[in-house]
Design an enzyme around this catalytic site. Structure first.
Site, mmCIF file in Angstrom:
data_model
loop_
_atom_site.group_PDB
_atom_site.id
_atom_site.type_symbol
_atom_site.label_atom_id
_atom_site.label_comp_id
_atom_site.label_asym_id
_atom_site.label_seq_id
_atom_site.Cartn_x
_atom_site.Cartn_y
_atom_site.Cartn_z
ATOM 1 N NE ARG A 103 -3.900 0.517 1.873
ATOM 2 C CZ ARG A 103 -5.160 0.625 2.334
ATOM 3 N NH1 ARG A 103 -5.423 1.397 3.370
ATOM 4 N NH2 ARG A 103 -6.151 -0.020 1.760
ATOM 5 C CG HIS A 130 -8.257 0.116 -3.138
ATOM 6 N ND1 HIS A 130 -7.517 -1.011 -2.802
ATOM 7 C CD2 HIS A 130 -8.926 0.470 -2.001
ATOM 8 C CE1 HIS A 130 -7.728 -1.306 -1.538
ATOM 9 N NE2 HIS A 130 -8.573 -0.434 -1.028
ATOM 10 C CD GLN A 133 -13.018 -1.572 -1.448
ATOM 11 O OE1 GLN A 133 -12.259 -1.501 -0.475
ATOM 12 N NE2 GLN A 133 -14.269 -2.010 -1.331
ATOM 13 C CG ASP A 225 -13.503 6.449 -1.233
ATOM 14 O OD1 ASP A 225 -13.529 6.328 0.013
ATOM 15 O OD2 ASP A 225 -12.441 6.346 -1.901
ATOM 16 C CB CYS A 265 -14.136 1.425 -0.598
ATOM 17 S SG CYS A 265 -13.553 3.113 -0.415
ATOM 18 N NE ARG A 293 -10.553 -5.199 -0.102
ATOM 19 C CZ ARG A 293 -9.767 -4.219 0.369
ATOM 20 N NH1 ARG A 293 -10.318 -3.147 0.902
ATOM 21 N NH2 ARG A 293 -8.451 -4.283 0.257
HETATM 22 N N1 CP Z 1 -11.388 -0.122 1.964
HETATM 23 C C1 CP Z 1 -10.142 -0.195 2.461
HETATM 24 O O1 CP Z 1 -9.182 -0.428 1.734
HETATM 25 O O2 CP Z 1 -10.060 -0.011 3.802
HETATM 26 P P1 CP Z 1 -8.715 0.169 4.630
HETATM 27 O O3 CP Z 1 -8.099 1.478 4.214
HETATM 28 O O4 CP Z 1 -9.127 0.170 6.079
HETATM 29 O O5 CP Z 1 -7.800 -0.970 4.315
HETATM 30 N N1 NVA Z 2 -9.814 6.793 -1.582
HETATM 31 C C1 NVA Z 2 -9.497 6.349 -0.241
HETATM 32 C C2 NVA Z 2 -9.740 4.882 -0.119
HETATM 33 C C3 NVA Z 2 -9.473 4.293 1.235
HETATM 34 C C4 NVA Z 2 -9.697 2.825 1.272
HETATM 35 C C5 NVA Z 2 -8.057 6.674 0.075
HETATM 36 O O1 NVA Z 2 -7.203 6.505 -0.793
HETATM 37 O O2 NVA Z 2 -7.789 7.139 1.187
#
Ligand code: CP
Ligand code: NVA
Length: 307
Positions: A103, A130, A133, A225, A265, A293
């Site tokens: 990540r 992502h 997701q 989101d 999400c 997930r």
């Molecule tokens: N939706 C998602 O990726 O959640 P987190 O940021 O908690 O992993």
């Molecule tokens: N768009 C959000 C998604 C979190 C799962 C971010 O990148 O923070």
């Protein structure tokens, strides 16, 4: 399938459908057989530059249920690209673990990890995409609708990483997508262009506009989101003002189809992009998305680690 999942673009339509079949079967099996040793003894490294609840817990749980284990390396552990170059991190990890789940901020870090690792690299969220997701979200749409082709999804809010991956997947799978964002917050052209190219053979329509009410008209699913993604915290105040018209609340939901489902999400910012009554309301499928997930990623790990 390719070695890595850096983007939805790494998957073909058939590969996505295959993963969704597998995820459905694994979800069904989980009730009676929580441990299926599809990745027995495998070790995954979770390299996370940003916080996470769902992604971390579901990947750690998934790999354990498949017979493997995981080591978590948080934002202050590695100094990816600072203490050590990204290629060097990839080369070292490849000597010890069977999979790198990362990540990151820049998408380039994911592709550089993938290019330099001899083991699979999975994008667990980057500034651009992502994909994990979206696999879970497609599974959720399938469960609630029975099929993907011809589905109508409205994305309301920021044209962000989740939106980019969703846009690609919709084009590939024949899902009609309407994206409504404030001006200047559209998904990047490379994602909409690519999605429309995919859509030319699946008959999906991929539309962008600045009108949330028009986007949700006849929608079967409304997806939103956060207005401020991780890394954009300095813009939060300004974004709150610019996005106010894009809140998913009861008024907006009432403009969609009667049976409309609402997706997010998570994490949600209650009272900003979505109201409590919608998030906790009867049409909300956000916890199905969160649960899926686990199942989608078990399927993904089973396929990538089978090599
Ligand atoms: N939706 C998602 O990726 O959640 P987190 O940021 O908690 O992993
Ligand atoms: N768009 C959000 C998604 C979190 C799962 C971010 O990148 O923070």
């Amino acid at each position: 399938m390719t070695k890595d999942l850096t983007s939805i673009n790494d998957l073909s339509r058939d590969e996505i459908l295959g993963l969704l079949d597998r995820a459905r079967d694994l979800k069904q099996q989980l009730k009676t057989r929580p441990r299926v040793l599809l990745a027995d003894g495998a070790m995954a490294a979770l390299v996370f530059e940003k916080p996470s609840l769902r992604t971390r817990v579901t990947f750690e749980t998934a790999i354990r249920q498949l017979g493997g284990s995981a080591v978590y390396l948080g934002p202050t552990d590695i100094g990816l690209g600072q203490r050590e170059t990204v290629p060097d991190v990839a080369r070292n990890l490849s000597r010890w673990v069977n999979c790198i789940i990362a990540r990151v901020f820049e998408q380039d870090k994911i592709t550089t990890l993938a290019e330099n690792a001899t083991v699979p690299v999975i994008n667990a969220l980057s500034d651009d995409e992502h994909p994990c997701q979206i696999l879970a979200d497609l599974q959720t749409v399938l469960e609630h609708r029975g099929s993907l082709e011809g589905a109508r999804i409205a994305w309301v809010g920021d044209g962000n990483n989740v939106c980019n991956s969703l846009t690609l997947a919709c084009g590939m799978l024949g899902v009609n997508l309407r994206v409504a964002t404030p001006k200047g917050f559209e998904p990047a052209r490379r994602f909409t262009d690519q999605a429309r190219e995919y859509a030319s053979s699946t008959n999906a329509s991929i539309e962008t506009s600045y009108d949330p009410a028009a986007a949700v008209k006849d929608a079967e699913f409304i997806y939103t989101d956060t207005w401020t993604s991780m890394g954009q915290e300095d813009e939060a105040e300004q974004r709150r003002k610019m996005f106010a018209r894009f809140q998913v609340n009861s008024d907006l939901v009432a403009k969609a189809g009667k049976e409309v489902k609402v997706m997010h999400c998570l994490p949600a910012h209650r009272g900003e992009e979505i109201t409590d009554e919608v998030l906790d309301g009867p049409g909300s499928v956000v916890l199905d998305q969160a649960e899926n997930r686990l199942h989608a990623q078990r399927a993904l790990l089973a396929v990538l680690l089978a090599k």
